[in-house]
Design a protein around this motif. Structure first.
Motif, PDB file in Angstrom:
ATOM      1  N   GLU A   1       0.848  -1.169   0.000  1.00 56.06           N
ATOM      2  CA  GLU A   1       0.000   0.000   0.000  1.00 56.06           C
ATOM      3  C   GLU A   1       0.893   1.231   0.000  1.00 56.06           C
ATOM      4  O   GLU A   1       1.747   1.387   0.868  1.00 56.06           O
ATOM      5  CB  GLU A   1      -0.885  -0.024   1.251  1.00 56.06           C
ATOM      6  N   LYS A   2       0.716   2.119  -0.975  1.00 60.90           N
ATOM      7  CA  LYS A   2       1.484   3.360  -1.029  1.00 60.90           C
ATOM      8  C   LYS A   2       0.752   4.428  -0.230  1.00 60.90           C
ATOM      9  O   LYS A   2      -0.466   4.516  -0.258  1.00 60.90           O
ATOM     10  CB  LYS A   2       1.650   3.831  -2.469  1.00 60.90           C
ATOM     11  N   ASN A   3       1.521   5.223   0.518  1.00 65.69           N
ATOM     12  CA  ASN A   3       0.949   6.343   1.245  1.00 65.69           C
ATOM     13  C   ASN A   3       1.938   7.502   1.214  1.00 65.69           C
ATOM     14  O   ASN A   3       2.999   7.388   0.603  1.00 65.69           O
ATOM     15  CB  ASN A   3       0.565   5.945   2.678  1.00 65.69           C
ATOM     16  N   LYS A   4       1.620   8.613   1.863  1.00 63.89           N
ATOM     17  CA  LYS A   4       2.474   9.801   1.759  1.00 63.89           C
ATOM     18  C   LYS A   4       3.830   9.627   2.441  1.00 63.89           C
ATOM     19  O   LYS A   4       4.770  10.341   2.133  1.00 63.89           O
ATOM     20  CB  LYS A   4       1.753  11.031   2.301  1.00 63.89           C
ATOM     21  N   LYS A   5       3.961   8.687   3.365  1.00 66.04           N
ATOM     22  CA  LYS A   5       5.237   8.484   4.054  1.00 66.04           C
ATOM     23  C   LYS A   5       6.122   7.452   3.369  1.00 66.04           C
ATOM     24  O   LYS A   5       7.308   7.399   3.625  1.00 66.04           O
ATOM     25  CB  LYS A   5       4.999   8.068   5.496  1.00 66.04           C
ATOM     26  N   GLY A   6       5.536   6.592   2.532  1.00 67.72           N
ATOM     27  CA  GLY A   6       6.309   5.556   1.857  1.00 67.72           C
ATOM     28  C   GLY A   6       5.406   4.426   1.409  1.00 67.72           C
ATOM     29  O   GLY A   6       4.273   4.655   1.011  1.00 67.72           O
ATOM     30  N   THR A   8       3.771   0.768   2.695  1.00 70.02           N
ATOM     31  CA  THR A   8       3.517  -0.117   3.819  1.00 70.02           C
ATOM     32  C   THR A   8       3.371  -1.543   3.313  1.00 70.02           C
ATOM     33  O   THR A   8       2.626  -1.797   2.373  1.00 70.02           O
ATOM     34  CB  THR A   8       2.244   0.294   4.581  1.00 70.02           C
ATOM     35  N   ILE A   9       4.099  -2.455   3.926  1.00 72.37           N
ATOM     36  CA  ILE A   9       4.050  -3.874   3.590  1.00 72.37           C
ATOM     37  C   ILE A   9       3.466  -4.595   4.794  1.00 72.37           C
ATOM     38  O   ILE A   9       4.031  -4.540   5.889  1.00 72.37           O
ATOM     39  CB  ILE A   9       5.471  -4.410   3.289  1.00 72.37           C
ATOM     40  N   SER A  10       2.325  -5.252   4.609  1.00 77.45           N
ATOM     41  CA  SER A  10       1.663  -5.972   5.701  1.00 77.45           C
ATOM     42  C   SER A  10       1.629  -7.450   5.365  1.00 77.45           C
ATOM     43  O   SER A  10       1.323  -7.822   4.238  1.00 77.45           O
ATOM     44  CB  SER A  10       0.236  -5.472   5.883  1.00 77.45           C
ATOM     45  N   PHE A  11       1.960  -8.285   6.351  1.00 76.18           N
ATOM     46  CA  PHE A  11       1.869  -9.729   6.141  1.00 76.18           C
ATOM     47  C   PHE A  11       1.618 -10.424   7.467  1.00 76.18           C
ATOM     48  O   PHE A  11       1.766  -9.844   8.528  1.00 76.18           O
ATOM     49  CB  PHE A  11       3.113 -10.284   5.441  1.00 76.18           C
ATOM     50  N   GLU A  12       1.208 -11.674   7.371  1.00 77.08           N
ATOM     51  CA  GLU A  12       0.990 -12.491   8.566  1.00 77.08           C
ATOM     52  C   GLU A  12       1.656 -13.838   8.357  1.00 77.08           C
ATOM     53  O   GLU A  12       1.832 -14.283   7.228  1.00 77.08           O
ATOM     54  CB  GLU A  12      -0.492 -12.661   8.861  1.00 77.08           C
ATOM     55  N   TYR A  13       2.051 -14.453   9.458  1.00 78.87           N
ATOM     56  CA  TYR A  13       2.636 -15.791   9.396  1.00 78.87           C
ATOM     57  C   TYR A  13       2.192 -16.578  10.620  1.00 78.87           C
ATOM     58  O   TYR A  13       1.864 -16.017  11.654  1.00 78.87           O
ATOM     59  CB  TYR A  13       4.162 -15.739   9.282  1.00 78.87           C
ATOM     60  N   THR A  14       2.158 -17.886  10.457  1.00 83.02           N
ATOM     61  CA  THR A  14       1.706 -18.779  11.510  1.00 83.02           C
ATOM     62  C   THR A  14       2.837 -19.718  11.897  1.00 83.02           C
ATOM     63  O   THR A  14       3.568 -20.199  11.035  1.00 83.02           O
ATOM     64  CB  THR A  14       0.486 -19.594  11.023  1.00 83.02           C
ATOM     65  N   HIS A  15       2.988 -19.960  13.206  1.00 82.78           N
ATOM     66  CA  HIS A  15       4.015 -20.880  13.702  1.00 82.78           C
ATOM     67  C   HIS A  15       3.509 -21.541  14.975  1.00 82.78           C
ATOM     68  O   HIS A  15       2.539 -21.099  15.588  1.00 82.78           O
ATOM     69  CB  HIS A  15       5.343 -20.157  13.925  1.00 82.78           C
ATOM     70  N   TYR A  35       8.421   1.050   4.257  1.00 86.89           N
ATOM     71  CA  TYR A  35       9.626   1.348   3.480  1.00 86.89           C
ATOM     72  C   TYR A  35       9.576   2.826   3.122  1.00 86.89           C
ATOM     73  O   TYR A  35       8.623   3.296   2.506  1.00 86.89           O
ATOM     74  CB  TYR A  35       9.683   0.488   2.215  1.00 86.89           C
ATOM     75  N   HIS A  36      10.584   3.575   3.552  1.00 91.08           N
ATOM     76  CA  HIS A  36      10.634   5.007   3.284  1.00 91.08           C
ATOM     77  C   HIS A  36      12.074   5.451   3.160  1.00 91.08           C
ATOM     78  O   HIS A  36      13.004   4.689   3.456  1.00 91.08           O
ATOM     79  CB  HIS A  36       9.907   5.798   4.385  1.00 91.08           C
ATOM     80  N   THR A  37      12.288   6.663   2.702  1.00 85.18           N
ATOM     81  CA  THR A  37      13.636   7.214   2.613  1.00 85.18           C
ATOM     82  C   THR A  37      13.709   8.458   3.485  1.00 85.18           C
ATOM     83  O   THR A  37      12.737   9.203   3.625  1.00 85.18           O
ATOM     84  CB  THR A  37      14.020   7.584   1.163  1.00 85.18           C
TER      85      THR A  37
END
Length: 91
Positions: A1-6, A8-15, A35-37
């Protein structure tokens, strides 16, 4: 998802997690990375949420180490988000 700050990468994992009673349960974790600069350097920041009124904060920063890297340095976004005062619980 792109936004004004950079980005955003969202994910989930199960363990599997072993409890104190030796029972093994399945647990799902959710992670949001931004992720931003800043100052021309790419940064991957782990976002978290504080329920004390501060809202989103930066839990950790990951960046490429170079000759100008100083241990313990924090970028402006982390300082700004994490320095917000929590809302008082009582008045």
């Amino acid at each position: 998802e792109k936004n004004k700050k950079g980005i955003t990468i969202s994910f989930e994992y199960t363990h599997n997690v072993k409890r104190a009673n030796d029972r093994i349960v399945e647990r799902t974790e959710y992670v949001d990375l931004l992720y931003h600069t800043e100052d021309g350097r790419p940064i991957l920041s782990e976002k978290g949420f504080e329920h004390d009124g501060r809202g989103f904060i930066i839990m950790g920063e990951y960046l490429r180490q170079d000759k100008d890297f100083v241990d313990g340095f924090e970028y402006k976004l982390k300082k700004k988000l994490n320095s917000t005062e929590p809302v008082p619980m009582s008045r």
